[in-house]
Design an enzyme around this catalytic site. Structure first.
Site, PDB file in Angstrom:
ATOM      1  N   TYR A  51      -8.902 -14.056 -40.316  1.00 47.16           N
ATOM      2  CA  TYR A  51      -8.077 -12.906 -39.201  1.00 47.16           C
ATOM      3  C   TYR A  51      -8.016 -13.425 -37.911  1.00 47.16           C
ATOM      4  O   TYR A  51      -8.940 -13.941 -37.419  1.00 47.16           O
ATOM      5  CB  TYR A  51      -9.260 -11.631 -39.327  1.00 47.16           C
TER       6      TYR A  51
HETATM    7  N1  LIG Z   1     -11.370  -8.743 -48.804  1.00 50.95           N
HETATM    8  C1  LIG Z   1     -10.304  -8.707 -48.669  1.00 50.95           C
HETATM    9  O1  LIG Z   1      -9.319  -9.160 -49.348  1.00 50.95           O
HETATM   10  C2  LIG Z   1      -9.592  -7.693 -47.425  1.00 50.95           C
HETATM   11  C3  LIG Z   1      -8.364  -7.225 -47.721  1.00 50.95           C
HETATM   12  C4  LIG Z   1      -7.809  -6.120 -46.770  1.00 50.95           C
HETATM   13  C5  LIG Z   1      -9.007  -5.663 -45.876  1.00 50.95           C
HETATM   14  N2  LIG Z   1     -10.340  -5.998 -45.779  1.00 50.95           N
HETATM   15  C6  LIG Z   1     -11.108  -5.716 -44.958  1.00 50.95           C
HETATM   16  O2  LIG Z   1     -11.140  -3.960 -44.977  1.00 50.95           O
HETATM   17  C7  LIG Z   1     -10.878  -3.583 -43.784  1.00 50.95           C
HETATM   18  C8  LIG Z   1     -10.251  -2.144 -43.865  1.00 50.95           C
HETATM   19  O3  LIG Z   1      -8.946  -2.412 -44.302  1.00 50.95           O
HETATM   20  P1  LIG Z   1      -7.735  -2.298 -43.815  1.00 50.95           P
HETATM   21  O4  LIG Z   1      -7.963  -2.486 -42.101  1.00 50.95           O
HETATM   22  O5  LIG Z   1      -6.628  -3.330 -44.136  1.00 50.95           O
HETATM   23  O6  LIG Z   1      -7.074  -0.936 -44.137  1.00 50.95           O
HETATM   24  P2  LIG Z   1      -7.667   0.444 -43.949  1.00 50.95           P
HETATM   25  O7  LIG Z   1      -9.014   0.663 -43.467  1.00 50.95           O
HETATM   26  O8  LIG Z   1      -7.083   1.224 -45.266  1.00 50.95           O
HETATM   27  O9  LIG Z   1      -6.552   1.030 -42.705  1.00 50.95           O
HETATM   28  C9  LIG Z   1      -7.026   1.013 -41.443  1.00 50.95           C
HETATM   29  C10 LIG Z   1      -5.591   1.247 -40.606  1.00 50.95           C
HETATM   30  O10 LIG Z   1      -5.470   2.617 -40.678  1.00 50.95           O
HETATM   31  C11 LIG Z   1      -5.134   3.159 -39.406  1.00 50.95           C
HETATM   32  N3  LIG Z   1      -6.001   4.320 -39.094  1.00 50.95           N
HETATM   33  C12 LIG Z   1      -7.358   4.235 -39.182  1.00 50.95           C
HETATM   34  N4  LIG Z   1      -7.807   5.445 -38.679  1.00 50.95           N
HETATM   35  C13 LIG Z   1      -6.780   6.346 -38.489  1.00 50.95           C
HETATM   36  C14 LIG Z   1      -6.758   7.668 -38.105  1.00 50.95           C
HETATM   37  N5  LIG Z   1      -7.740   8.238 -37.955  1.00 50.95           N
HETATM   38  N6  LIG Z   1      -5.626   8.096 -37.743  1.00 50.95           N
HETATM   39  C15 LIG Z   1      -4.401   7.287 -37.919  1.00 50.95           C
HETATM   40  N7  LIG Z   1      -4.185   6.027 -38.372  1.00 50.95           N
HETATM   41  C16 LIG Z   1      -5.658   5.520 -38.567  1.00 50.95           C
HETATM   42  C17 LIG Z   1      -4.968   2.109 -38.561  1.00 50.95           C
HETATM   43  O11 LIG Z   1      -3.805   1.302 -38.254  1.00 50.95           O
HETATM   44  P3  LIG Z   1      -2.576   1.502 -37.292  1.00 50.95           P
HETATM   45  O12 LIG Z   1      -3.128   2.599 -36.325  1.00 50.95           O
HETATM   46  O13 LIG Z   1      -2.316   0.194 -36.984  1.00 50.95           O
HETATM   47  O14 LIG Z   1      -1.458   2.325 -38.355  1.00 50.95           O
HETATM   48  C18 LIG Z   1      -5.927   1.198 -39.231  1.00 50.95           C
HETATM   49  O15 LIG Z   1      -5.872  -0.164 -38.669  1.00 50.95           O
HETATM   50  C19 LIG Z   1     -10.184  -4.828 -43.111  1.00 50.95           C
HETATM   51  O16 LIG Z   1     -10.361  -4.521 -41.604  1.00 50.95           O
HETATM   52  C20 LIG Z   1     -10.931  -5.984 -43.350  1.00 50.95           C
HETATM   53  O17 LIG Z   1     -12.227  -6.024 -42.793  1.00 50.95           O
HETATM   54  C21 LIG Z   1     -10.731  -7.021 -46.743  1.00 50.95           C
END
Ligand SMILES: NC(=O)c1ccc[n+]([C@@H]2O[C@H](COP(=O)([O-])OP(=O)(O)OC[C@H]3O[C@@H](n4cnc5c(N)ncnc54)[C@H](OP(=O)(O)O)[C@@H]3O)[C@@H](O)[C@H]2O)c1
Length: 315
Positions: A51
Protein backbone atom coordinates in the site's frame (compact mmCIF):
# COMPACT_ATOMS: atom_id res chain seq x y z
CA UNK A 1 -13.34 -8.13 21.75
CA UNK A 2 -12.62 -11.31 19.78
CA UNK A 3 -9.71 -13.68 20.40
CA UNK A 4 -7.55 -14.66 17.42
CA UNK A 5 -7.38 -18.43 17.95
CA UNK A 6 -4.87 -19.56 20.54
CA UNK A 7 -2.58 -16.56 19.95
CA UNK A 8 -3.77 -14.62 22.98
CA UNK A 9 -4.41 -11.60 20.73
CA UNK A 10 -7.72 -9.89 21.43
CA UNK A 11 -9.09 -7.60 18.75
CA UNK A 12 -11.89 -5.07 18.44
CA UNK A 13 -14.87 -6.16 16.33
CA UNK A 14 -13.94 -3.80 13.46
CA UNK A 15 -10.49 -3.83 11.89
CA UNK A 16 -9.39 -0.49 10.39
CA UNK A 17 -8.16 -0.69 6.78
CA UNK A 18 -4.91 1.12 6.02
CA UNK A 19 -4.86 1.17 2.22
CA UNK A 20 -6.15 4.77 2.32
CA UNK A 21 -3.19 6.07 4.36
CA UNK A 22 -1.01 8.06 1.94
CA UNK A 23 -3.48 7.35 -0.89
CA UNK A 24 -6.92 8.93 -0.46
CA UNK A 25 -6.09 10.18 3.07
CA UNK A 26 -3.03 12.41 3.55
CA UNK A 27 -0.76 11.98 6.55
CA UNK A 28 -2.54 14.45 8.83
CA UNK A 29 -5.92 12.90 8.04
CA UNK A 30 -4.48 9.41 8.49
CA UNK A 31 -3.18 10.31 11.97
CA UNK A 32 -6.60 11.76 12.85
CA UNK A 33 -8.35 8.62 11.58
CA UNK A 34 -6.04 6.38 13.58
CA UNK A 35 -6.55 8.48 16.74
CA UNK A 36 -10.33 8.53 16.29
CA UNK A 37 -10.50 4.78 15.70
CA UNK A 38 -8.53 4.13 18.91
CA UNK A 39 -10.66 6.66 20.83
CA UNK A 40 -13.73 4.84 19.50
CA UNK A 41 -12.53 1.59 21.12
CA UNK A 42 -10.54 0.09 18.22
CA UNK A 43 -7.14 -1.64 18.43
CA UNK A 44 -6.81 -3.66 15.17
CA UNK A 45 -5.05 -1.92 12.27
CA UNK A 46 -4.49 -3.50 8.86
CA UNK A 47 -1.90 -2.57 6.25
CA UNK A 48 0.41 -4.22 3.68
CA UNK A 49 3.85 -3.54 2.26
CA UNK A 50 2.18 -2.93 -1.12
CA UNK A 51 0.00 0.00 0.00
CA UNK A 52 -0.10 2.25 -2.03
CA UNK A 53 2.12 1.10 -4.91
CA UNK A 54 -0.71 1.65 -7.44
CA UNK A 55 -0.50 5.42 -6.99
CA UNK A 56 1.69 7.48 -9.33
CA UNK A 57 5.07 8.15 -7.73
CA UNK A 58 4.55 5.54 -4.99
CA UNK A 59 6.54 2.33 -4.63
CA UNK A 60 4.66 0.63 -1.77
CA UNK A 61 5.30 0.99 1.95
CA UNK A 62 3.72 4.45 2.15
CA UNK A 63 0.87 3.26 4.40
CA UNK A 64 3.23 1.36 6.71
CA UNK A 65 5.49 4.41 6.97
CA UNK A 66 2.58 6.64 8.01
CA UNK A 67 1.46 4.11 10.62
CA UNK A 68 5.07 3.89 11.83
CA UNK A 69 5.31 7.67 12.32
CA UNK A 70 1.92 7.66 14.08
CA UNK A 71 3.02 4.80 16.36
CA UNK A 72 6.30 6.44 17.24
CA UNK A 73 4.49 9.67 18.15
CA UNK A 74 1.76 7.90 20.11
CA UNK A 75 3.70 5.14 21.89
CA UNK A 76 1.82 2.41 23.78
CA UNK A 77 2.65 -0.10 21.05
CA UNK A 78 1.36 -2.95 23.20
CA UNK A 79 -2.20 -1.61 23.04
CA UNK A 80 -2.34 -2.01 19.24
CA UNK A 81 -2.75 -5.19 17.21
CA UNK A 82 -0.90 -4.41 14.02
CA UNK A 83 -1.34 -6.52 10.89
CA UNK A 84 0.65 -6.28 7.67
CA UNK A 85 1.27 -8.49 4.64
CA UNK A 86 3.96 -9.81 2.34
CA UNK A 87 3.85 -11.16 -1.18
CA UNK A 88 2.39 -8.56 -3.52
CA UNK A 89 5.05 -5.86 -3.65
CA UNK A 90 5.87 -5.34 -7.33
CA UNK A 91 9.58 -5.12 -6.61
CA UNK A 92 9.63 -8.21 -4.34
CA UNK A 93 6.66 -10.44 -5.09
CA UNK A 94 5.97 -13.94 -3.84
CA UNK A 95 6.42 -16.11 -0.78
CA UNK A 96 9.95 -17.50 -1.01
CA UNK A 97 11.78 -17.71 2.31
CA UNK A 98 14.27 -15.05 1.20
CA UNK A 99 11.48 -12.67 0.22
CA UNK A 100 9.50 -13.16 3.44
CA UNK A 101 12.57 -12.64 5.62
CA UNK A 102 13.64 -9.47 3.78
CA UNK A 103 10.09 -8.08 3.51
CA UNK A 104 9.48 -8.55 7.24
CA UNK A 105 12.61 -6.55 8.08
CA UNK A 106 11.54 -3.77 5.69
CA UNK A 107 8.01 -3.67 7.19
CA UNK A 108 9.40 -3.59 10.73
CA UNK A 109 11.63 -0.63 9.79
CA UNK A 110 8.79 1.31 8.19
CA UNK A 111 6.38 0.50 11.03
CA UNK A 112 9.04 1.55 13.58
CA UNK A 113 8.38 -1.48 15.73
CA UNK A 114 10.22 -4.67 16.62
CA UNK A 115 7.27 -7.01 16.13
CA UNK A 116 4.26 -7.49 13.86
CA UNK A 117 1.18 -8.90 15.58
CA UNK A 118 -0.40 -10.54 12.53
CA UNK A 119 1.74 -11.20 9.43
CA UNK A 120 -0.23 -12.38 6.40
CA UNK A 121 0.79 -14.07 3.20
CA UNK A 122 -1.01 -11.49 1.03
CA UNK A 123 -1.86 -13.96 -1.70
CA UNK A 124 -1.12 -17.63 -2.24
CA UNK A 125 2.09 -18.36 -4.17
CA UNK A 126 1.74 -21.82 -5.71
CA UNK A 127 5.26 -21.60 -7.20
CA UNK A 128 6.84 -21.94 -3.75
CA UNK A 129 6.45 -25.11 -1.64
CA UNK A 130 4.25 -24.45 1.41
CA UNK A 131 7.01 -26.01 3.51
CA UNK A 132 9.38 -23.19 2.54
CA UNK A 133 6.83 -20.39 3.08
CA UNK A 134 5.65 -21.73 6.44
CA UNK A 135 9.19 -22.37 7.68
CA UNK A 136 10.10 -18.75 6.91
CA UNK A 137 7.06 -17.49 8.84
CA UNK A 138 7.84 -19.90 11.67
CA UNK A 139 11.37 -18.52 11.96
CA UNK A 140 9.93 -15.01 12.34
CA UNK A 141 7.61 -16.25 15.11
CA UNK A 142 10.49 -18.04 16.85
CA UNK A 143 12.55 -14.83 16.69
CA UNK A 144 9.72 -12.86 18.33
CA UNK A 145 9.27 -10.69 15.24
CA UNK A 146 5.78 -11.99 14.46
CA UNK A 147 3.09 -13.11 16.92
CA UNK A 148 0.61 -14.79 14.57
CA UNK A 149 0.75 -15.72 10.88
CA UNK A 150 -2.24 -15.47 8.60
CA UNK A 151 -3.31 -16.33 5.08
CA UNK A 152 -4.98 -13.88 2.75
CA UNK A 153 -6.75 -14.75 -0.50
CA UNK A 154 -6.15 -18.50 -0.06
CA UNK A 155 -8.76 -20.91 -1.33
CA UNK A 156 -10.07 -23.64 0.97
CA UNK A 157 -7.97 -26.50 -0.44
CA UNK A 158 -4.71 -24.55 -0.12
CA UNK A 159 -5.60 -23.40 3.37
CA UNK A 160 -6.27 -26.99 4.42
CA UNK A 161 -3.01 -28.10 2.81
CA UNK A 162 -1.08 -25.35 4.60
CA UNK A 163 -2.60 -26.36 7.94
CA UNK A 164 -1.61 -29.99 7.32
CA UNK A 165 1.98 -29.05 6.43
CA UNK A 166 2.28 -26.87 9.53
CA UNK A 167 0.96 -29.66 11.76
CA UNK A 168 3.19 -32.30 10.16
CA UNK A 169 6.36 -30.17 10.30
CA UNK A 170 5.67 -28.54 13.67
CA UNK A 171 5.52 -25.05 12.15
CA UNK A 172 3.43 -22.05 13.18
CA UNK A 173 0.06 -22.54 11.41
CA UNK A 174 -2.02 -19.88 9.70
CA UNK A 175 -4.23 -18.74 12.58
CA UNK A 176 -6.30 -16.12 10.80
CA UNK A 177 -7.70 -15.76 7.28
CA UNK A 178 -8.19 -12.45 5.48
CA UNK A 179 -10.56 -12.77 2.59
CA UNK A 180 -12.97 -10.79 0.40
CA UNK A 181 -16.33 -11.00 2.16
CA UNK A 182 -19.32 -8.70 2.38
CA UNK A 183 -23.08 -8.71 1.76
CA UNK A 184 -22.64 -8.65 -2.02
CA UNK A 185 -19.62 -10.98 -2.22
CA UNK A 186 -20.53 -13.99 -0.14
CA UNK A 187 -19.73 -17.16 -2.03
CA UNK A 188 -15.93 -16.93 -2.05
CA UNK A 189 -15.95 -17.25 1.75
CA UNK A 190 -19.21 -18.99 2.57
CA UNK A 191 -19.11 -21.86 0.07
CA UNK A 192 -15.99 -23.63 1.38
CA UNK A 193 -13.67 -21.41 3.41
CA UNK A 194 -16.19 -20.79 6.20
CA UNK A 195 -16.38 -24.51 6.99
CA UNK A 196 -12.60 -24.76 7.30
CA UNK A 197 -12.39 -21.63 9.46
CA UNK A 198 -15.11 -22.74 11.88
CA UNK A 199 -13.65 -26.26 12.15
CA UNK A 200 -10.12 -24.97 12.74
CA UNK A 201 -11.10 -22.02 14.94
CA UNK A 202 -9.62 -19.54 12.44
CA UNK A 203 -11.05 -16.02 12.57
CA UNK A 204 -12.05 -14.56 9.20
CA UNK A 205 -11.07 -10.92 8.71
CA UNK A 206 -13.50 -9.82 5.99
CA UNK A 207 -11.92 -7.25 3.69
CA UNK A 208 -13.73 -4.72 1.49
CA UNK A 209 -16.52 -5.05 4.04
CA UNK A 210 -18.28 -2.08 2.39
CA UNK A 211 -17.83 -3.30 -1.20
CA UNK A 212 -15.60 -0.31 -2.00
CA UNK A 213 -18.23 2.06 -0.63
CA UNK A 214 -21.29 0.57 -2.37
CA UNK A 215 -22.66 -0.71 0.97
CA UNK A 216 -22.56 2.82 2.43
CA UNK A 217 -25.48 3.61 0.11
CA UNK A 218 -23.71 6.55 -1.52
CA UNK A 219 -23.93 5.07 -5.00
CA UNK A 220 -27.46 4.71 -6.39
CA UNK A 221 -28.66 3.78 -9.84
CA UNK A 222 -30.02 6.75 -11.70
CA UNK A 223 -28.53 9.30 -9.24
CA UNK A 224 -25.49 11.50 -9.75
CA UNK A 225 -22.52 9.46 -8.57
CA UNK A 226 -20.15 11.03 -6.04
CA UNK A 227 -16.53 11.33 -7.09
CA UNK A 228 -14.25 8.68 -5.60
CA UNK A 229 -11.03 6.88 -6.46
CA UNK A 230 -13.17 3.76 -6.04
CA UNK A 231 -16.01 4.74 -8.31
CA UNK A 232 -15.07 2.24 -11.01
CA UNK A 233 -15.02 -0.72 -8.59
CA UNK A 234 -18.13 0.38 -6.69
CA UNK A 235 -20.04 0.95 -9.95
CA UNK A 236 -19.90 -2.79 -10.66
CA UNK A 237 -22.71 -3.13 -8.11
CA UNK A 238 -25.02 -0.62 -9.76
CA UNK A 239 -27.29 -3.28 -11.23
CA UNK A 240 -30.99 -4.05 -10.64
CA UNK A 241 -30.03 -7.26 -8.78
CA UNK A 242 -28.15 -5.26 -6.16
CA UNK A 243 -30.94 -2.79 -5.41
CA UNK A 244 -32.88 -4.96 -2.92
CA UNK A 245 -29.92 -5.17 -0.55
CA UNK A 246 -29.62 -1.38 -0.38
CA UNK A 247 -33.37 -1.14 0.23
CA UNK A 248 -33.10 -3.58 3.14
CA UNK A 249 -30.08 -1.74 4.55
CA UNK A 250 -31.95 1.58 4.23
CA UNK A 251 -34.85 0.10 6.24
CA UNK A 252 -32.64 -1.29 8.98
CA UNK A 253 -30.49 1.85 9.19
CA UNK A 254 -33.59 4.04 9.53
CA UNK A 255 -35.19 1.73 12.10
CA UNK A 256 -32.07 1.76 14.29
CA UNK A 257 -30.96 5.31 13.49
CA UNK A 258 -27.53 4.28 12.30
CA UNK A 259 -25.73 4.71 8.98
CA UNK A 260 -26.27 2.29 6.10
CA UNK A 261 -22.57 1.38 6.39
CA UNK A 262 -23.06 0.45 10.05
CA UNK A 263 -25.93 -1.87 9.13
CA UNK A 264 -23.75 -3.61 6.53
CA UNK A 265 -20.93 -4.04 9.06
CA UNK A 266 -23.34 -5.31 11.73
CA UNK A 267 -24.42 -8.11 9.37
CA UNK A 268 -20.80 -9.24 8.97
CA UNK A 269 -20.12 -8.85 12.66
CA UNK A 270 -23.02 -11.17 13.45
CA UNK A 271 -21.42 -14.03 11.46
CA UNK A 272 -19.60 -16.55 13.59
CA UNK A 273 -15.86 -15.88 13.81
CA UNK A 274 -15.94 -12.93 11.39
CA UNK A 275 -14.32 -9.53 11.95
CA UNK A 276 -15.20 -6.90 9.32
CA UNK A 277 -12.29 -4.91 7.85
CA UNK A 278 -13.17 -1.53 6.35
CA UNK A 279 -11.45 1.75 5.61
CA UNK A 280 -12.55 5.34 5.95
CA UNK A 281 -11.13 8.38 4.14
CA UNK A 282 -12.58 11.04 6.47
CA UNK A 283 -13.51 11.35 10.13
CA UNK A 284 -17.20 11.62 9.23
CA UNK A 285 -16.99 8.33 7.34
CA UNK A 286 -15.26 6.69 10.30
CA UNK A 287 -18.00 7.99 12.59
CA UNK A 288 -20.57 6.23 10.39
CA UNK A 289 -18.64 2.97 10.57
CA UNK A 290 -18.24 3.05 14.35
CA UNK A 291 -22.02 3.26 14.73
CA UNK A 292 -22.04 -0.50 14.04
CA UNK A 293 -21.24 -0.94 17.75
CA UNK A 294 -24.74 0.26 18.66
CA UNK A 295 -26.45 -2.26 16.42
CA UNK A 296 -27.19 -5.91 17.22
CA UNK A 297 -29.33 -7.24 14.37
CA UNK A 298 -32.19 -9.59 15.30
CA UNK A 299 -32.49 -13.03 13.69
CA UNK A 300 -35.32 -11.68 11.49
CA UNK A 301 -33.19 -8.74 10.33
CA UNK A 302 -30.30 -11.04 9.49
CA UNK A 303 -32.71 -13.31 7.60
CA UNK A 304 -33.93 -10.32 5.61
CA UNK A 305 -30.39 -9.37 4.53
CA UNK A 306 -29.53 -13.02 3.87
CA UNK A 307 -32.55 -13.49 1.66
CA UNK A 308 -31.71 -10.39 -0.40
CA UNK A 309 -28.10 -11.38 -1.00
CA UNK A 310 -27.68 -15.17 -1.02
CA UNK A 311 -28.79 -15.29 -4.65
CA UNK A 312 -26.20 -12.75 -5.86
CA UNK A 313 -23.14 -13.98 -7.70
CA UNK A 314 -19.85 -12.58 -6.35
CA UNK A 315 -18.74 -9.39 -8.08
N1 LIG B 1 -6.10 -8.83 1.59
C1 LIG B 1 -6.43 -8.18 0.49
O1 LIG B 1 -6.13 -8.62 -0.64
C2 LIG B 1 -7.18 -6.88 0.59
C3 LIG B 1 -7.83 -6.35 -0.54
C4 LIG B 1 -8.53 -5.15 -0.39
C5 LIG B 1 -8.59 -4.52 0.84
N2 LIG B 1 -7.93 -5.05 1.92
C6 LIG B 1 -7.97 -4.39 3.25
O2 LIG B 1 -9.34 -4.13 3.56
C7 LIG B 1 -9.50 -2.75 3.89
C8 LIG B 1 -10.91 -2.32 3.53
O3 LIG B 1 -11.15 -2.53 2.15
P1 LIG B 1 -11.30 -1.34 1.14
O4 LIG B 1 -10.71 -0.13 1.74
O5 LIG B 1 -10.75 -1.78 -0.15
O6 LIG B 1 -12.87 -1.23 0.90
P2 LIG B 1 -14.14 -0.92 1.81
O7 LIG B 1 -13.78 -0.92 3.24
O8 LIG B 1 -15.15 -1.85 1.31
O9 LIG B 1 -14.54 0.57 1.34
C9 LIG B 1 -13.96 1.66 1.99
C10 LIG B 1 -14.19 2.94 1.22
O10 LIG B 1 -15.57 3.28 1.17
C11 LIG B 1 -15.72 4.69 1.31
N3 LIG B 1 -16.44 4.92 2.57
C12 LIG B 1 -16.17 4.39 3.80
N4 LIG B 1 -17.05 4.81 4.72
C13 LIG B 1 -17.91 5.63 4.08
C14 LIG B 1 -19.04 6.36 4.51
N5 LIG B 1 -19.46 6.33 5.77
N6 LIG B 1 -19.71 7.09 3.58
C15 LIG B 1 -19.31 7.12 2.29
N7 LIG B 1 -18.24 6.45 1.83
C16 LIG B 1 -17.53 5.70 2.72
C17 LIG B 1 -14.33 5.27 1.35
O11 LIG B 1 -13.87 5.53 0.01
P3 LIG B 1 -14.08 6.91 -0.79
O12 LIG B 1 -14.57 7.95 0.17
O13 LIG B 1 -12.75 7.20 -1.35
O14 LIG B 1 -15.10 6.59 -1.83
C18 LIG B 1 -13.53 4.12 1.93
O15 LIG B 1 -12.15 4.20 1.70
C19 LIG B 1 -8.37 -2.05 3.13
O16 LIG B 1 -8.09 -0.79 3.69
C20 LIG B 1 -7.25 -3.04 3.31
O17 LIG B 1 -6.66 -2.87 4.60
C21 LIG B 1 -7.26 -6.23 1.80
Amino acid sequence: MIGLGASGLEVYELCLGGNVFGWTADEVTSFNLLDAYIDGGGNFIDTADTYSQWMDGHVGGESEAIIGRWLSRRGRRDTIVLATKVGKLQTAPGLTAANITAAAEASLRRLQTDYIDVYYAHVDDPTVPLEETLAAFDALVAAGKVRLVGASNYDASRLVEALKVARRDGLAPYGVLQTHYNLVHRHEYEDELAGVCVRENIVCVAYSALADGFLTGKYRRGATLPSSERLEDASLYLTPEHEPVLEALDELAAAHQVSVAAAALAWLSARRGVVPLASARTLDQLGDLLEFQRLRLSAEEIDLLDSRTAVLADV
